[in-house]
Design a protein around this motif. Structure first.
Motif, PDB file in Angstrom:
ATOM      1  N   LEU A 195      55.322  69.734 -71.866  1.00  0.00           N
ATOM      2  CA  LEU A 195      54.687  69.822 -70.550  1.00  0.00           C
ATOM      3  C   LEU A 195      53.294  70.445 -70.666  1.00  0.00           C
ATOM      4  CD1 LEU A 195      55.119  69.290 -67.539  1.00  0.00           C
ATOM      5  CD2 LEU A 195      56.111  71.595 -67.356  1.00  0.00           C
ATOM      6  N   GLU A 196      53.163  71.461 -71.490  1.00  0.00           N
ATOM      7  CA  GLU A 196      51.869  72.120 -71.672  1.00  0.00           C
ATOM      8  C   GLU A 196      50.857  71.183 -72.329  1.00  0.00           C
ATOM      9  OE1 GLU A 196      49.972  76.006 -74.033  1.00  0.00           O
ATOM     10  OE2 GLU A 196      52.136  75.672 -74.009  1.00  0.00           O
ATOM     11  N   VAL A 197      51.284  70.482 -73.380  1.00  0.00           N
ATOM     12  CA  VAL A 197      50.374  69.597 -74.118  1.00  0.00           C
ATOM     13  C   VAL A 197      49.920  68.435 -73.249  1.00  0.00           C
ATOM     14  CG1 VAL A 197      50.229  67.975 -76.046  1.00  0.00           C
ATOM     15  CG2 VAL A 197      51.241  70.228 -76.403  1.00  0.00           C
ATOM     16  N   LEU A 198      50.857  67.803 -72.547  1.00  0.00           N
ATOM     17  CA  LEU A 198      50.497  66.654 -71.706  1.00  0.00           C
ATOM     18  C   LEU A 198      49.634  67.087 -70.527  1.00  0.00           C
ATOM     19  CD1 LEU A 198      52.637  65.305 -73.514  1.00  0.00           C
ATOM     20  CD2 LEU A 198      53.416  64.051 -71.502  1.00  0.00           C
ATOM     21  N   SER A 199      49.905  68.264 -69.979  1.00  0.00           N
ATOM     22  CA  SER A 199      49.118  68.764 -68.848  1.00  0.00           C
ATOM     23  C   SER A 199      47.678  69.048 -69.252  1.00  0.00           C
ATOM     24  CB  SER A 199      49.753  70.034 -68.276  1.00  0.00           C
ATOM     25  OG  SER A 199      51.040  69.769 -67.746  1.00  0.00           O
ATOM     26  N   GLU A 201      45.945  67.270 -71.363  1.00  0.00           N
ATOM     27  CA  GLU A 201      45.220  66.044 -71.707  1.00  0.00           C
ATOM     28  C   GLU A 201      44.529  65.489 -70.455  1.00  0.00           C
ATOM     29  OE1 GLU A 201      43.347  63.032 -72.692  1.00  0.00           O
ATOM     30  OE2 GLU A 201      44.266  64.158 -74.340  1.00  0.00           O
ATOM     31  N   PRO A 202      43.200  65.430 -70.443  1.00  0.00           N
ATOM     32  CA  PRO A 202      42.475  65.033 -69.223  1.00  0.00           C
ATOM     33  C   PRO A 202      42.708  63.589 -68.788  1.00  0.00           C
ATOM     34  CG  PRO A 202      40.972  65.297 -71.086  1.00  0.00           C
ATOM     35  CD  PRO A 202      42.290  65.840 -71.528  1.00  0.00           C
ATOM     36  N   LEU A 203      43.188  62.731 -69.690  1.00  0.00           N
ATOM     37  CA  LEU A 203      43.428  61.334 -69.326  1.00  0.00           C
ATOM     38  C   LEU A 203      44.793  61.122 -68.673  1.00  0.00           C
ATOM     39  CD1 LEU A 203      41.994  59.374 -72.412  1.00  0.00           C
ATOM     40  CD2 LEU A 203      40.934  59.736 -70.168  1.00  0.00           C
ATOM     41  N   LEU A 204      45.606  62.182 -68.603  1.00  0.00           N
ATOM     42  CA  LEU A 204      46.967  62.045 -68.089  1.00  0.00           C
ATOM     43  C   LEU A 204      47.184  62.877 -66.826  1.00  0.00           C
ATOM     44  CD1 LEU A 204      49.008  62.247 -71.434  1.00  0.00           C
ATOM     45  CD2 LEU A 204      48.377  60.181 -70.153  1.00  0.00           C
ATOM     46  N   LYS A 205      48.067  62.358 -65.979  1.00  0.00           N
ATOM     47  CA  LYS A 205      48.430  63.061 -64.737  1.00  0.00           C
ATOM     48  C   LYS A 205      49.941  63.098 -64.623  1.00  0.00           C
ATOM     49  CE  LYS A 205      48.007  62.764 -59.670  1.00  0.00           C
ATOM     50  NZ  LYS A 205      47.713  64.201 -59.519  1.00  0.00           N
ATOM     51  N   ASN A 206      50.474  64.264 -64.244  1.00  0.00           N
ATOM     52  CA  ASN A 206      51.916  64.447 -64.129  1.00  0.00           C
ATOM     53  C   ASN A 206      52.454  63.733 -62.892  1.00  0.00           C
ATOM     54  OD1 ASN A 206      54.553  65.345 -64.246  1.00  0.00           O
ATOM     55  ND2 ASN A 206      54.017  67.499 -64.524  1.00  0.00           N
ATOM     56  N   THR A 207      53.472  62.886 -63.090  1.00  0.00           N
ATOM     57  CA  THR A 207      54.089  62.200 -61.952  1.00  0.00           C
ATOM     58  C   THR A 207      54.932  63.150 -61.126  1.00  0.00           C
ATOM     59  OG1 THR A 207      56.062  61.561 -63.215  1.00  0.00           O
ATOM     60  CG2 THR A 207      54.190  60.037 -63.247  1.00  0.00           C
ATOM     61  N   ALA A 208      55.250  64.315 -61.695  1.00  0.00           N
ATOM     62  CA  ALA A 208      56.106  65.277 -61.011  1.00  0.00           C
ATOM     63  C   ALA A 208      55.309  66.465 -60.493  1.00  0.00           C
ATOM     64  CB  ALA A 208      57.217  65.759 -61.945  1.00  0.00           C
ATOM     65  N   ASP A 209      54.033  66.245 -60.174  1.00  0.00           N
ATOM     66  CA  ASP A 209      53.200  67.340 -59.670  1.00  0.00           C
ATOM     67  C   ASP A 209      53.775  67.969 -58.410  1.00  0.00           C
ATOM     68  OD1 ASP A 209      51.289  67.631 -61.565  1.00  0.00           O
ATOM     69  OD2 ASP A 209      49.791  66.360 -60.609  1.00  0.00           O
ATOM     70  N   ALA A 210      54.473  67.153 -57.629  1.00  0.00           N
ATOM     71  CA  ALA A 210      55.029  67.674 -56.377  1.00  0.00           C
ATOM     72  C   ALA A 210      56.296  68.487 -56.608  1.00  0.00           C
ATOM     73  CB  ALA A 210      55.328  66.517 -55.420  1.00  0.00           C
ATOM     74  N   VAL A 211      56.843  68.403 -57.817  1.00  0.00           N
ATOM     75  CA  VAL A 211      58.061  69.151 -58.157  1.00  0.00           C
ATOM     76  C   VAL A 211      57.651  70.496 -58.734  1.00  0.00           C
ATOM     77  CG1 VAL A 211      60.185  69.126 -59.501  1.00  0.00           C
ATOM     78  CG2 VAL A 211      59.234  66.985 -58.630  1.00  0.00           C
ATOM     79  N   GLY A 212      58.344  71.535 -58.356  1.00  0.00           N
ATOM     80  CA  GLY A 212      57.948  72.882 -58.722  1.00  0.00           C
ATOM     81  C   GLY A 212      57.804  73.134 -60.201  1.00  0.00           C
ATOM     82  N   ASP A 213      58.747  72.620 -61.025  1.00  0.00           N
ATOM     83  CA  ASP A 213      58.705  72.946 -62.447  1.00  0.00           C
ATOM     84  C   ASP A 213      57.942  71.921 -63.279  1.00  0.00           C
ATOM     85  OD1 ASP A 213      60.436  70.824 -62.416  1.00  0.00           O
ATOM     86  OD2 ASP A 213      62.167  71.926 -63.161  1.00  0.00           O
ATOM     87  N   GLY A 214      57.515  70.820 -62.681  1.00  0.00           N
ATOM     88  CA  GLY A 214      56.729  69.829 -63.403  1.00  0.00           C
ATOM     89  C   GLY A 214      57.525  68.809 -64.177  1.00  0.00           C
TER      90      GLY A 214
END
Length: 246
Positions: A195-199, A201-214
């Motif tokens: 989660l830390e590594v993917l977060s 990366e500027p080219l990527l966006k978390n699909t679970a941003d609305a979820v508390g734990d990511g």
């Protein structure tokens, strides 16, 4: 799960072992032993010529490889191919490019391809890092799956984990805008690192941003494997991380 190669691997038509080792910081595997069954060996002989690809070091033409134009999903480390075959059968409209160096695992997936009459899978029995570097063009992938990579539990071995910033930057660059990267692990410290590594990366966006734990809910296409079910019964958690290319 990402598996690892047997000590003796079949040679490519050019005479070069398919597991060609090179010095690098990150690999998609480590060496372990394994035995190929009679059924897996038969699948290599009967099914392999159609579904196994050679590592060429040249960018791939997916339309030529699959004899059609379709979304293409990369899978890194498919273990014995249980989840791979399930997902490919569930989504016949998509192409699946699967990298695994473990010979019994490749044989097992070839056997599943034959038994389930799957046509949308191709296998590269080669280090996925080199495949990404040399055979996948920027913006060529519609998705990528990394399910249950080796967690390298000891802190001193964490640097050997596959999912680190350099690899994720390469993968993100090879995704089309809107393409996705789906990782899953049953080791919480590794889930936190992913989660830390993917977060980062500027080219990527978390699909679970609305979820508390990511962390994302388990996508419906990813099946519960026997290994995963056993872990759940033992009280182990499983974490899915799904990001999209911006």
């Amino acid at each position: 799960m990402i598996e690892n190669p047997a000590p003796t691997l079949p040679a490519s038509p050019e005479g070069t072992p398919v597991d060609v080792s090179h010095h690098r910081t990150i690999r998609s595997f480590v060496r372990r032993t394994g035995r190929t069954t009679v059924g897996q060996a038969k699948a290599f002989a009967d099914v392999g010529p159609r579904f196994l690809l050679n590592y060429t070091g040249e960018p791939m033409d997916f339309a030529a490889v699959y004899d059609r134009s379709a979304d293409t999903i990369l899978e890194i480390g498919f273990g014995m191919g249980e989840a791979t075959a399930h997902i490919a059968a569930l989504m016949p409209e998509k192409n699946f490019l699967c990298c695994e160096v473990h010979t019994p695992g490749v044989g097992a997936l070839l056997k599943r391809i034959d038994e389930q009459a799957l046509t949308n899978i191709r296998i590269l029995q080669h280090d996925a890092v080199e495949v990404i570097d040399h055979m996948l063009a920027p913006g060529s992938l519609d998705g990528a799956h990394i399910f249950f990579p080796d967690p390298w539990h000891k802190t001193k071995h964490n640097k050997r984990r596959l999912i680190q910033s350099p690899l994720i930057a390469k993968l993100a660059a090879r995704l089309k805008p809107g393409g996705y990267l789906h990782c899953a692990t049953d080791w919480q410290p590794y889930a936190e690192q992913i989660l830390e590594v993917l977060s980062a990366e500027p080219l990527l966006k978390n699909t679970a941003d609305a979820v508390g734990d990511g962390y994302a809910p388990k996508p419906v296409y990813r099946p519960l494997t026997k290994f995963e079910n056993r872990g759940i019964k033992l009280g182990h958690g499983v974490w899915d991380v799904v990001f999209t290319r911006v």
